[in-house]
Scaffold this active site. Structure first.
Site, mmCIF file in Angstrom:
data_model
loop_
_atom_site.group_PDB
_atom_site.id
_atom_site.type_symbol
_atom_site.label_atom_id
_atom_site.label_comp_id
_atom_site.label_asym_id
_atom_site.label_seq_id
_atom_site.Cartn_x
_atom_site.Cartn_y
_atom_site.Cartn_z
ATOM 1 N N GLY A 219 0.831 -1.271 -0.051
ATOM 2 C CA GLY A 219 0.065 -0.112 -0.035
ATOM 3 C C GLY A 219 1.016 1.311 0.144
ATOM 4 O O GLY A 219 2.130 1.134 -0.208
ATOM 5 N N GLY B 62 1.119 5.298 1.532
ATOM 6 C CA GLY B 62 0.556 6.652 2.295
ATOM 7 C C GLY B 62 1.341 8.007 2.184
ATOM 8 O O GLY B 62 1.854 7.947 1.224
ATOM 9 N N PHE C 211 4.099 8.874 3.372
ATOM 10 C CA PHE C 211 5.355 8.731 3.483
ATOM 11 C C PHE C 211 6.032 8.231 1.989
ATOM 12 O O PHE C 211 7.129 8.577 1.747
ATOM 13 C CB PHE C 211 5.961 7.728 4.720
ATOM 14 C CG PHE C 211 7.383 7.708 4.807
ATOM 15 C CD1 PHE C 211 8.010 8.601 5.683
ATOM 16 C CD2 PHE C 211 8.159 6.574 4.397
ATOM 17 C CE1 PHE C 211 9.434 8.648 5.803
ATOM 18 C CE2 PHE C 211 9.449 6.408 4.489
ATOM 19 C CZ PHE C 211 10.015 7.531 5.293
ATOM 20 N N GLY C 212 5.279 7.263 1.589
ATOM 21 C CA GLY C 212 5.834 6.520 0.497
ATOM 22 C C GLY C 212 5.125 5.253 0.361
ATOM 23 O O GLY C 212 4.628 4.762 1.320
ATOM 24 N N PRO C 213 5.563 4.519 -0.694
ATOM 25 C CA PRO C 213 5.022 2.963 -0.774
ATOM 26 C C PRO C 213 5.567 2.089 0.099
ATOM 27 O O PRO C 213 6.667 2.192 0.739
ATOM 28 C CB PRO C 213 5.561 2.488 -2.244
ATOM 29 C CG PRO C 213 6.864 3.400 -2.430
ATOM 30 C CD PRO C 213 6.570 4.909 -1.680
ATOM 31 N N VAL C 214 4.961 0.876 0.315
ATOM 32 C CA VAL C 214 5.312 0.000 1.464
ATOM 33 C C VAL C 214 5.392 -1.563 0.990
ATOM 34 O O VAL C 214 4.214 -1.678 0.196
ATOM 35 C CB VAL C 214 4.304 -0.136 2.675
ATOM 36 C CG1 VAL C 214 4.830 -1.129 3.750
ATOM 37 C CG2 VAL C 214 4.161 1.362 3.313
ATOM 38 N N LYS D 263 9.281 0.502 4.183
ATOM 39 C CA LYS D 263 8.410 1.668 3.804
ATOM 40 C C LYS D 263 9.566 2.450 3.138
ATOM 41 O O LYS D 263 10.703 2.608 3.856
ATOM 42 C CB LYS D 263 8.133 2.364 5.034
ATOM 43 C CG LYS D 263 6.580 3.012 4.749
ATOM 44 C CD LYS D 263 6.221 3.808 6.123
ATOM 45 C CE LYS D 263 4.976 3.304 6.531
ATOM 46 N NZ LYS D 263 4.362 4.188 7.780
ATOM 47 N N ASP E 142 -0.988 11.556 15.325
ATOM 48 C CA ASP E 142 -1.662 11.256 14.151
ATOM 49 C C ASP E 142 -2.483 9.886 14.377
ATOM 50 O O ASP E 142 -2.427 9.061 13.674
ATOM 51 C CB ASP E 142 -0.584 11.141 13.220
ATOM 52 C CG ASP E 142 -1.315 11.341 11.842
ATOM 53 O OD1 ASP E 142 -2.428 11.747 11.601
ATOM 54 O OD2 ASP E 142 -0.627 11.086 10.951
#
Ligand SMILES: Nc1ncnc2c1ncn2[C@@H]1O[C@H](COP(=O)(O)OP(=O)(O)OP(=O)(O)O)[C@@H](O)[C@H]1O
Ligand SMILES: [Mg+2]
Length: 426
Positions: free
Chosen positions: A81, A83, A85-88, A109, A204
């Site tokens: 997935g 978010g 921050f970037g891809p995981v 991540k 968060d």
């Protein structure tokens, strides 16, 4: 859900700490955790400085080549997935990657160099999660800090995020006791942060940052926005308002004053999402129902009104008494006045006994055929002894899909294991 990046109140960067009249003596510190503000205020920290500062935290320092190998070149078949921050990506590590490293699946991540987050969020994650260890915090195994590359390597959380289980149509409905177990685990994680010798404000807290392991134990992830809490005489820290729409406490949005009680408010929002199966903000609903807190809070103290708020996909299979008590906790967490909100340890105390309430109406027996491609569920066509009337919601620690009913939200009766289902998280 959109992130909040509004104004800057007072002096930014969390350096402006307001004090109240001297009342509370500063706590004596035993072993000091390396504070994030100290690191982020000390200018550029080289990879060597960082690994020296974190000696004793047992973090592995990976090279980009090692993580490329671990994730099969960050292949789309390993993509979990994405978010802010970037891809995981999913990967697998063992002793061959680093001596002494336990053989295990991991989530890697990768910082998106064109994205909104950057070195600071990566560093916050490494500094906080590298030093904090608790059963309800996701474990950071290591990181990569090489040239412009910034990566994080976590223990792999088999069931993904609470957000998916609550809101994505192709996931089976979470049974009541599983919801309570998750709410309790997440509360324990926050209580640990708030009550640590050097407190941490998570900032968060939301369903996508609550990850679930194979038996639905909840663990908090994403410390990119976390802050060291006020110390000694200080009442709050002043900071740029950041977080996610629908979850941030009203006084934090208005003033930028951040306290642990801001997290308690966000916890109240998540608890409400768990009870109602509705998102904190949902633009697809009629106007007066779009903001979950505004719509639901006035009904939380009334048992008849509460029944109408509860997630319809639970099909009435929950303890009415426990739901009422959980709704009261949510009501208190969502108090406009931060001082009226409970401490997270009080939330834990209030929720813990609810797992024992067994006035859960029995549900119909639904048989689900086993899926051949679902390794974890192999040979696990619903065990009748778990699923017969009244029992199917009770078990909390089965290692397979515990939605023993196999009932899905779209009513198709099909289950969709998270394991191996690769898709973009939107
Ligand atoms: N340790 C992990 N194990 C398994 N899946 C993970 C892990 N960490 C993150 N994921 C999954 O990766 C995806 C992206 O997660 P990420 O935390 O980067 O973004 P997000 O929480 O969706 O959004 P935000 O940036 O607002 O936090 C999500 O689907 C999440 O469930
Ligand atoms: Mg997240």
């Amino acid at each position: 859900m959109s992130k909040l990046f509004s104004g800057c109140f007072g002096k930014c960067a969390g350096a402006d700490r307001k004090t109240r009249p001297k009342k509370i003596a500063s706590k004596q510190r035993s072993i000091q955790r390396l504070s994030f503000s100290d690191v982020s205020n000390s200018g550029v920290f080289s990879p060597e400085d960082l690994s020296i500062s974190l000696v004793g935290s047992n973090l592995y320092v990976f090279t980009i080549a090692e993580l490329q190998a671990v994730t099969q070149g960050f292949s789309m078949s390993n993509f979990i997935g994405e978010g802010g921050f970037g891809p995981v990506y999913k990967g697998y590590v063992d002793e061959k990657v680093k001596p002494g490293l336990k053989a295990q699946p991991v989530a890697v991540k990768l910082l998106d160099l064109d994205g909104v987050q950057g070195h600071k969020e990566w560093l916050a994650e490494v500094i906080f999660l590298g030093q904090l260890r608790h059963p309800h915090l996701v474990k950071l195994i290591g990181y990569c800090y090489e040239d412009e590359h910034r990566l994080l390597v976590y223990e792999y959380m088999q069931r993904g995020s609470l957000e998916k289980h609550l809101f994505k149509k192709y996931f089976a409905t979470l049974p009541w006791l599983t919801r309570l177990k998750i709410a309790l685990g997440a509360a324990k994680g926050l209580a640990f942060l708030h009550e640590a010798e050097q407190p941490v404000i998570f900032r968060d807290f939301k369903t996508s940052n609550i990850l679930l392991d194979s038996v639905y134990e909840a663990k908090l992830s994403d410390f990119g926005l976390a802050k060291d809490g006020p110390e000694g005489d200080e009442t709050h820290i002043s900071t740029r308002v950041m977080g996610t729409h629908g979850y941030a406490a009203p006084e934090y949005i208005m003033t930028g004053h951040l306290t642990a009680k801001s997290d308690v408010y966000s916890y109240g929002v998540v608890l409400l999402e768990i009870l109602t199966g509705r998102r904190a903000v949902d633009k697809t609903r009629p106007t007066r129902e779009q903001n979950l807190v505004e719509w639901a809070r006035p009904s939380l103290n009334n048992s008849q009104k509460l029944a109408r708020l509860m997630d319809p996909s639970l099909d009435g299979q929950y303890s009415t008494k426990a739901a009422q008590k959980a709704a009261t906790v949510a009501y208190q967490c969502l108090s406009h006045n931060p001082k009226s909100r409970p401490q997270m340890s009080a939330v834990v105390e209030a929720l813990e006994p609810l797992l024992g309430f067994d006035d859960i109406p029995p549900g119909p027996f639904v048989y689900t055929a086993p899926q051949m491609d679902d390794k974890e569920n192999e040979n696990s066509s619903v065990n009748k002894s778990d699923s017969v009337k009244g029992n199917r919601n009770r078990s909390l620690s089965r290692s397979r899909d515990e939605n023993g009913s196999g009932k899905s939200k779209n009513g198709s009766g099909k289950r969709n294991s998270e394991n191996g289902s690769v898709h973009r998280n939107n």
